[in-house]
Design a protein around this motif. Structure first.
Motif, PDB file in Angstrom:
ATOM      1  N   ILE A 222      47.217  43.528  34.820  1.00 10.29           N
ATOM      2  CA  ILE A 222      46.610  42.654  35.741  1.00 10.29           C
ATOM      3  C   ILE A 222      44.946  42.951  35.973  1.00 10.29           C
ATOM      4  CG2 ILE A 222      48.547  41.750  36.872  1.00 10.29           C
ATOM      5  CD1 ILE A 222      47.977  43.645  39.329  1.00 10.29           C
ATOM      6  N   ILE A 223      44.840  44.183  36.002  1.00 11.60           N
ATOM      7  CA  ILE A 223      43.420  45.004  36.080  1.00 11.60           C
ATOM      8  C   ILE A 223      42.574  44.328  34.733  1.00 11.60           C
ATOM      9  CG2 ILE A 223      42.064  46.907  35.724  1.00 11.60           C
ATOM     10  CD1 ILE A 223      44.144  48.504  37.534  1.00 11.60           C
ATOM     11  N   ALA A 224      43.232  44.357  33.764  1.00 13.62           N
ATOM     12  CA  ALA A 224      42.490  43.738  32.525  1.00 13.62           C
ATOM     13  C   ALA A 224      42.101  42.248  32.680  1.00 13.62           C
ATOM     14  CB  ALA A 224      43.592  43.575  31.340  1.00 13.62           C
ATOM     15  N   LEU A 225      42.543  41.573  33.684  1.00 10.29           N
ATOM     16  CA  LEU A 225      42.016  40.125  33.775  1.00 10.29           C
ATOM     17  C   LEU A 225      41.001  40.009  34.767  1.00 10.29           C
ATOM     18  CD1 LEU A 225      45.825  38.573  34.652  1.00 10.29           C
ATOM     19  CD2 LEU A 225      44.226  38.483  32.423  1.00 10.29           C
ATOM     20  N   THR A 226      40.580  41.266  35.379  1.00 11.68           N
ATOM     21  CA  THR A 226      39.496  41.383  36.399  1.00 11.68           C
ATOM     22  C   THR A 226      38.194  40.735  35.804  1.00 11.68           C
ATOM     23  OG1 THR A 226      40.360  43.239  37.276  1.00 11.68           O
ATOM     24  CG2 THR A 226      38.202  42.800  38.160  1.00 11.68           C
ATOM     25  N   PRO A 227      37.570  41.124  34.593  1.00 15.09           N
ATOM     26  CA  PRO A 227      36.687  40.424  34.347  1.00 15.09           C
ATOM     27  C   PRO A 227      36.486  38.965  34.219  1.00 15.09           C
ATOM     28  CG  PRO A 227      36.875  42.351  33.077  1.00 15.09           C
ATOM     29  CD  PRO A 227      38.225  42.103  33.907  1.00 15.09           C
ATOM     30  N   GLN A 228      37.694  38.405  33.686  1.00 15.33           N
ATOM     31  CA  GLN A 228      37.811  37.103  33.542  1.00 15.33           C
ATOM     32  C   GLN A 228      37.898  36.275  34.802  1.00 15.33           C
ATOM     33  OE1 GLN A 228      41.185  35.983  31.235  1.00 15.33           O
ATOM     34  NE2 GLN A 228      41.107  33.827  31.408  1.00 15.33           N
ATOM     35  N   HIS A 229      38.369  36.618  35.774  1.00 14.06           N
ATOM     36  CA  HIS A 229      38.968  36.028  37.094  1.00 14.06           C
ATOM     37  C   HIS A 229      38.232  36.559  38.137  1.00 14.06           C
ATOM     38  CE1 HIS A 229      41.880  33.512  35.145  1.00 14.06           C
ATOM     39  NE2 HIS A 229      42.245  34.417  34.418  1.00 14.06           N
ATOM     40  N   LEU A 230      37.536  37.627  38.129  1.00 10.78           N
ATOM     41  CA  LEU A 230      36.841  38.176  39.376  1.00 10.78           C
ATOM     42  C   LEU A 230      35.357  38.678  39.066  1.00 10.78           C
ATOM     43  CD1 LEU A 230      39.811  40.023  41.069  1.00 10.78           C
ATOM     44  CD2 LEU A 230      38.811  38.004  41.934  1.00 10.78           C
ATOM     45  N   GLY A 231      34.950  38.413  37.764  1.00  9.70           N
ATOM     46  CA  GLY A 231      33.820  39.008  37.293  1.00  9.70           C
ATOM     47  C   GLY A 231      32.443  38.789  38.270  1.00  9.70           C
ATOM     48  N   GLY A 232      31.835  39.935  38.493  1.00 15.48           N
ATOM     49  CA  GLY A 232      30.770  39.838  39.546  1.00 15.48           C
ATOM     50  C   GLY A 232      31.071  39.483  41.019  1.00 15.48           C
ATOM     51  N   ARG A 233      32.467  39.173  41.296  1.00 17.23           N
ATOM     52  CA  ARG A 233      32.711  39.063  42.812  1.00 17.23           C
ATOM     53  C   ARG A 233      32.603  40.393  43.782  1.00 17.23           C
ATOM     54  NH1 ARG A 233      33.947  33.483  43.735  1.00 17.23           N
ATOM     55  NH2 ARG A 233      34.609  32.616  41.678  1.00 17.23           N
ATOM     56  N   ARG A 234      32.035  40.242  44.559  1.00 12.14           N
ATOM     57  CA  ARG A 234      32.012  41.329  45.475  1.00 12.14           C
ATOM     58  C   ARG A 234      33.177  41.848  46.127  1.00 12.14           C
ATOM     59  NH1 ARG A 234      26.816  41.849  48.108  1.00 12.14           N
ATOM     60  NH2 ARG A 234      27.740  42.682  49.867  1.00 12.14           N
ATOM     61  N   GLY A 235      34.504  41.179  45.893  1.00  7.77           N
ATOM     62  CA  GLY A 235      35.705  41.817  46.196  1.00  7.77           C
ATOM     63  C   GLY A 235      36.563  40.750  45.717  1.00  7.77           C
ATOM     64  N   GLY A 236      37.899  41.180  45.527  1.00  6.99           N
ATOM     65  CA  GLY A 236      38.881  40.377  44.906  1.00  6.99           C
ATOM     66  C   GLY A 236      40.327  41.031  44.951  1.00  6.99           C
TER      67      GLY A 236
END
Length: 667
Positions: A222-236
């Motif tokens: 699930i961490i591997a999905l961070t750039p795709q779904h939370l890229g550049g977000r200040r939190g998530g």
């Protein structure tokens, strides 16, 4: 996705929390409004005063107290078809009273938010609750049933830099949670990242009943999905059934962080210099001393690593190339996986005979234990193995980039003193053939385990064919290449013969047919043509083996003087299929389920690749009780063990230009 009305700006998403059902894609990120967040199912609803509601009420009275003891609890209440399955997980820094109060609140809130839906998930900052009429407790918790909650604000600094810092923090915290915390929980803080965002806070958590390896795998997914779904977000945060993570630019957890990552600010920092990781009470003064000592050492190690990688690239370039180009960046990506030969020698007691666990055409496999306690399997390529460097190249380029619960995980690689070593996670139950074809051990594999193994292999293949960033054809799927974890979770292994396909490729041809007879698709053995449907054929053979307990020899020399596929077809056609089911499950498993699996297996081994289902379709057929299956056609071809094709070819299947032996790749 529909946004509900009200001052809390709550969000509702409809998806199913059901075992065996596949989500088409990850849910779109939810805005990080005030909790709770909730997910309502679409598989049905219960009625007032029904048995399901009664069981749910019983759960609401007991689960909060049970969860407060260990900050985690699962339960199943009532008899089918009104059984209620539930899971409650409280944040690892909560106390018992906070946990109990949070879970207690979730039950009435669930009905208020989702009415009488049978499948509901409710998320708070302190806890989460899921309940369903389906047994979702056995579902893979990494890439199924995921919820993404995203901060609506974005960072102003370069997104790639910020995302890399978030990934570094979450990965370091994951390592601690998986390996050093019995609660499978850890928090972390990264300081000195930049003037605009000086501190990033992170939290990761798995359910405490997960093994260290499974926790690590779940979080990695699930961490591997961070750039795709939370890229550049200040939190998530991304929340799965069995694991979750969160990061913010402000502190959101209680107490001191488990880990501190400090990134020294400098105009031009040395490349790849990793930050110092310290636990809660260390002072920053020690950082200066540590840097003065470690930076020269790091620089030396970095130089050595670069030289090793350059040597490796040149060495690989001199060897026969695979059927797709090996890019320099593919080899450079293994830097973090390099292990010292001395470490592996110590782990295996210098490759002692007592640690030998298997042999193949490539060499031997040894069990070992790393200094941190992690059990490993070391694949040692023989100096005389002609296929060694080719397999090594394939495994490095492919499996190092693949992450899935049903694929064996590569731990490291060593290329020192003429040794070629690949290090994997250790599978206590070894390969499935060591159990399945043993008259006594096969009794360990009841129907539930066999069906779970079939499902796991199907999910792993579907990931290779469709869901991973790379499109992979395994080419040597067989019982000895499916390993079993301690809980009998299947993991596909040995990618030495695998091939990478481009997005526009549907089929490839070769004059060098490699693999194992009995599992080869006819178009591959006879014409050298391989595709994802070749793997589907091998998967179909595996299904038939798992259900009958019989080996697929691919020859007329089988017990009944006929190959396994033809044997199964004869009994299927005469309505006597139950006679050849493995005696350990015959009479102890649902007959309709076994018949459906045999049906799927026969569809997978159809002679024409076009008639075989894709693995995504196979997964749907395995999980659904309503999908209708087309009738399989009679198999016309199978592969002879002798290696001579003469009497079994038709004019539509001309011979391959190069003959092969019984098993070109003995694993």
């Amino acid at each position: 996705m529909a946004t509900g009305a009200g001052a809390k700006h709550r969000h509702r998403v409809s998806f199913r929390l059901a075992a065996g059902l596949l989500l088409a894609s990850l849910l779109a990120p939810l805005a990080a409004a005030q909790p709770p967040w909730w997910v309502c199912g679409n598989s049905g609803s219960y009625t007032k005063n029904s048995a399901y509601q009664s069981n749910l009420s019983q759960l609401s009275a007991t689960l909060p107290t049970n969860a407060s003891r260990d900050l985690f609890a699962t339960a199943a209440v009532g008899a089918a078809p009104a059984t209620v399955y539930a899971l409650a997980l409280c944040r690892g820094d909560s106390n018992a009273s906070t946990c109990e109060s949070c879970v207690s609140m979730a039950f009435p809130e669930a009905q208020q938010l989702c009415g009488f839906d049978e499948d509901v998930a409710v998320f708070y900052d302190d806890c989460s609750l899921r309940f369903s009429k389906h047994n979702f407790l056995v579902v893979d918790g990494s890439k199924a049933n995921l919820t993404v909650i995203a901060n609506q604000q974005t960072v102003s600094s370069p997104v790639e830099v910020f995302d890399a810092a978030v990934g570094k923090l979450l990965n370091a915290t994951t390592s601690y949670a998986a390996m050093n915390s019995s609660r499978r929980f850890a928090t972390g803080v990264e300081e000195g990242f930049g003037s605009s965002y000086p501190t990033i806070y992170g939290l990761v958590q798995c359910t405490p009943d997960m093994s260290p390896a499974d926790c690590r795998s779940c979080l990695d997914d699930i961490i591997a999905l961070t750039p795709q779904h939370l890229g550049g977000r200040r939190g998530g945060r991304i929340i799965g059934v069995r694991c979750n993570f969160r990061y913010e630019l402000n502190k959101f957890f209680t107490g001191e962080p488990t880990l501190r990552l400090q990134t020294p600010l400098a105009p031009a920092p040395a490349p790849n210099v990793m930050p110092t990781v310290t636990t809660g009470g260390r002072t920053r003064n020690k950082m200066k001393v540590a840097l003065a000592i470690t930076l020269p050492v790091v620089a030396l190690l970095l130089a050595i690593t670069i030289l090793c990688l350059c040597f490796l690239r040149r060495r690989l370039a001199r060897e026969d190339a695979p059927s797709y180009p090996t890019k320099p960046e593919d080899i450079e990506g293994i830097g973090s996986l390099l292990l010292n030969l001395s470490t592996i020698r110590a782990a295996t007691d210098n490759f002692a005979d007592s640690n030998w666990v298997g042999e193949g055409g490539f060499g031997a496999v040894y069990k070992g234990v790393l200094p941190g306690g992690q059990e490993i399997a070391v694949k040692r390529f023989s100096q005389s193995s002609g296929q060694g460097i080719q397999e090594l190249k394939n495994e490095l380029v492919l499996i190092a980039k693949l992450q899935h619960k049903n694929l064996v995980r590569l731990v490291g690689v060593c290329l020192q003193e003429h040794e070629k070593l690949l290090v994997y996670e250790y599978m206590p139950n070894r390969s499935i053939d060591t159990i399945l074809f043993d008259p006594e051990k096969s009794k360990e594999l009841d129907w539930g385990r066999r069906f779970s193994i079939i499902n796991g292999i199907a999910r792993g293949l579907n990931y290779l064919h469709e869901d991973s960033q790379l499109k992979i054809i395994h080419r040597d799927l067989k019982a000895s290449n499916v390993l079993l974890h301690s809980d009998y979770t299947p993991k596909i292994s040995d990618f030495g013969l695998a091939r990478l396909f481009g997005g526009d490729q549907s089929r490839e041809a070769t004059n060098s047919v490699v693999g194992t007879y009995g599992y080869m698709a006819p178009e591959y053995a006879m014409r050298g043509h391989y595709s994802i449907k070749s793997d589907v054929f091998s998967f179909g053979v595996l299904i038939l083996e798992i259900l009958t307990g019989r080996r697929s020899s691919g020859s007329y020399s089988f017990d009944e003087s006929v190959d396994l596929i033809s044997l199964v077809w004869e009994h299927w056609n005469t309505g006597t299929i139950m006679e050849i089911m493995d005696s350990s499950i015959r009479g102890n498993a649902p007959g309709d389920h076994m018949l459906k699996c045999i049906h799927i297996g026969l569809l997978c081994v159809q002679d024409n690749p076009v008639d075989r289902p894709a693995m995504s379709k196979v997964n749907v057929m395995l999980s659904s009780s309503t999908v209708s299956l087309q009738a399989p056609l009679k198999p016309e071809f199978f592969i002879p063990k002798s290696g001579t094709y003469s009497t079994l070819y038709s004019e539509s299947y001309p011979r391959a230009s190069k003959s092969t032996s019984d098993s070109v790749s003995q694993k």
